[in-house]
Scaffold this motif. Structure first.
Motif, PDB file in Angstrom:
ATOM      1  N   ASP A  42       0.692  -1.164   0.055  1.00 11.89           N
ATOM      2  CA  ASP A  42       0.087  -0.113   0.178  1.00 11.89           C
ATOM      3  C   ASP A  42       0.674   1.318   0.037  1.00 11.89           C
ATOM      4  N   ASP A  43       1.943   1.015   0.678  1.00 12.24           N
ATOM      5  CA  ASP A  43       2.955   2.690   0.577  1.00 12.24           C
ATOM      6  C   ASP A  43       3.012   2.296  -0.205  1.00 12.24           C
ATOM      7  N   ALA A  46       1.185   4.380  -2.574  1.00 16.32           N
ATOM      8  CA  ALA A  46       0.780   5.770  -2.768  1.00 16.32           C
ATOM      9  C   ALA A  46       2.408   6.190  -2.899  1.00 16.32           C
ATOM     10  N   ASP A  49       1.984   7.118  -6.792  1.00 14.01           N
ATOM     11  CA  ASP A  49       0.860   7.536  -7.054  1.00 14.01           C
ATOM     12  C   ASP A  49       2.187   8.853  -7.430  1.00 14.01           C
ATOM     13  N   GLN A  50       2.326   9.662  -6.413  1.00 11.65           N
ATOM     14  CA  GLN A  50       3.542  10.781  -6.595  1.00 11.65           C
ATOM     15  C   GLN A  50       4.434  10.582  -7.092  1.00 11.65           C
TER      16      GLN A  50
END
Ligand code: NAD
Length: 259
Positions: A42-43, A46, A49-50
């Protein structure tokens, strides 16, 4: 697919959070293709995405660096996508405190990730670097590797081990144009700290406020400040630096004896 205009490529372990995420963003913004590795899916998503929002050419691989086949797999993924690996930021690490007796249960895990994980990550990328005749590895150690910190003996031993490994690999691979260095961060406010603080009802702003007075600059670092040192060590600006550890602790190690 390998293109004729492959960018330089940086592999960053522990890229799902903190210093690793900041490194992935920094290398990506500098035009590198970034292979972001983390065991926390999950991290890592994220971070991806960035990275994509910043226009970075990136690929993510969920992998635990304590497992050699997983490291070989992320190196293979980078080579399949870009055909080269220029930089490894061996950053993934676990921070566990406690006295020797208290930390005994974590001893193997700390060594597996902080020492063997760095070794396995290096072993996975070194053949490609040697084949190309160059590369840069930056290991993320800790200020705890060079000063004594109460209640952190096993973690500190693991980070000192990283420095020993860094020097050996620098000696072994310099003849192929591969530079190996380390950064020793002091206190850096990362997701790890923010999450721990949040569990105690402390906001990120309050957390930073509590670091006031740290070191000679009176504050903890931000992850991007560590990423800047790591980027420098990996870049051509540091072309004649190998086998060195840069302490980035805001002068904390100069004050430690005064406590
Ligand atoms: N933050 C500090 O104050 C500080 C100070 C000195 C050194 N360091 C070192 O910096 C590095 C990064 O720490 P951070 O503060 O950004 O922590 P963090 O917890 O914010 O991020 C670490 C990341 O590494 C990942 N990770 C942990 N074990 C892994 C494994 N086995 N395989 C793959 N990924 C794994 C985690 O999932 C996490 O995303 C660590 O090696 C740490 O020891 C941090």
């Amino acid at each position: 697919m390998i293109t004729t205009h492959s960018p330089r490529v940086a592999v960053v372990t522990g890229a799902g959070a903190g210093i690793g995420r900041a490194c992935a963003l920094r290398f990506g913004r500098e035009g590198y293709g970034v292979l972001a590795v983390d065991r926390a899916a999950d991290d890592l998503a994220a971070s991806a995405d960035q990275l994509r929002a910043a226009g970075v050419d990136c690929l993510t691989v969920v992998a635990d660096v304590s497992e050699a086949p997983a490291c070989d797999a992320f190196a293979a993924a980078a080579l399949e996508r870009w055909g080269r690996i220029d930089v490894l930021v061996a950053n993934a690490g676990v921070q566990t405190g406690g006295s020797l007796a208290d930390a005994d249960a974590d001893w193997n895990r700390i060594l597996e990730v902080n020492v063997k994980g760095v070794a396995r990550s290096c072993a996975a990328v070194l053949p490609a670097m040697r084949a190309r005749g160059g590369g840069a590895i930056v290991m993320v150690s800790s200020i705890n590797a060079v000063i004594g910190v109460r209640g952190m003996a096993i973690y500190d031993a693991s980070k000192a081990g990283v420095l020993g490994m860094m020097r050996s690999l620098a000696v072994e691979h310099g003849d192929r144009g591969i530079r190996v260095n380390a950064v020793c961060p002091g206190a850096t406010v990362t997701d790890f700290h923010e999450r721990r603080a949040a569990a105690r009802g402390i906001t990120p702003a309050q957390l930073r406020d509590r670091t006031r007075g740290y070191g000679l600059l009176g504050r903890a670092a931000e992850p991007a400040e560590q990423a800047a040192v790591i980027y420098f060590l990996a870049s051509d600006e540091a072309a004649f630096i190998t086998g060195q550890a840069i302490v980035a602790d805001g002068g904390y190690s100069l004050t430690a004896g005064s406590n």
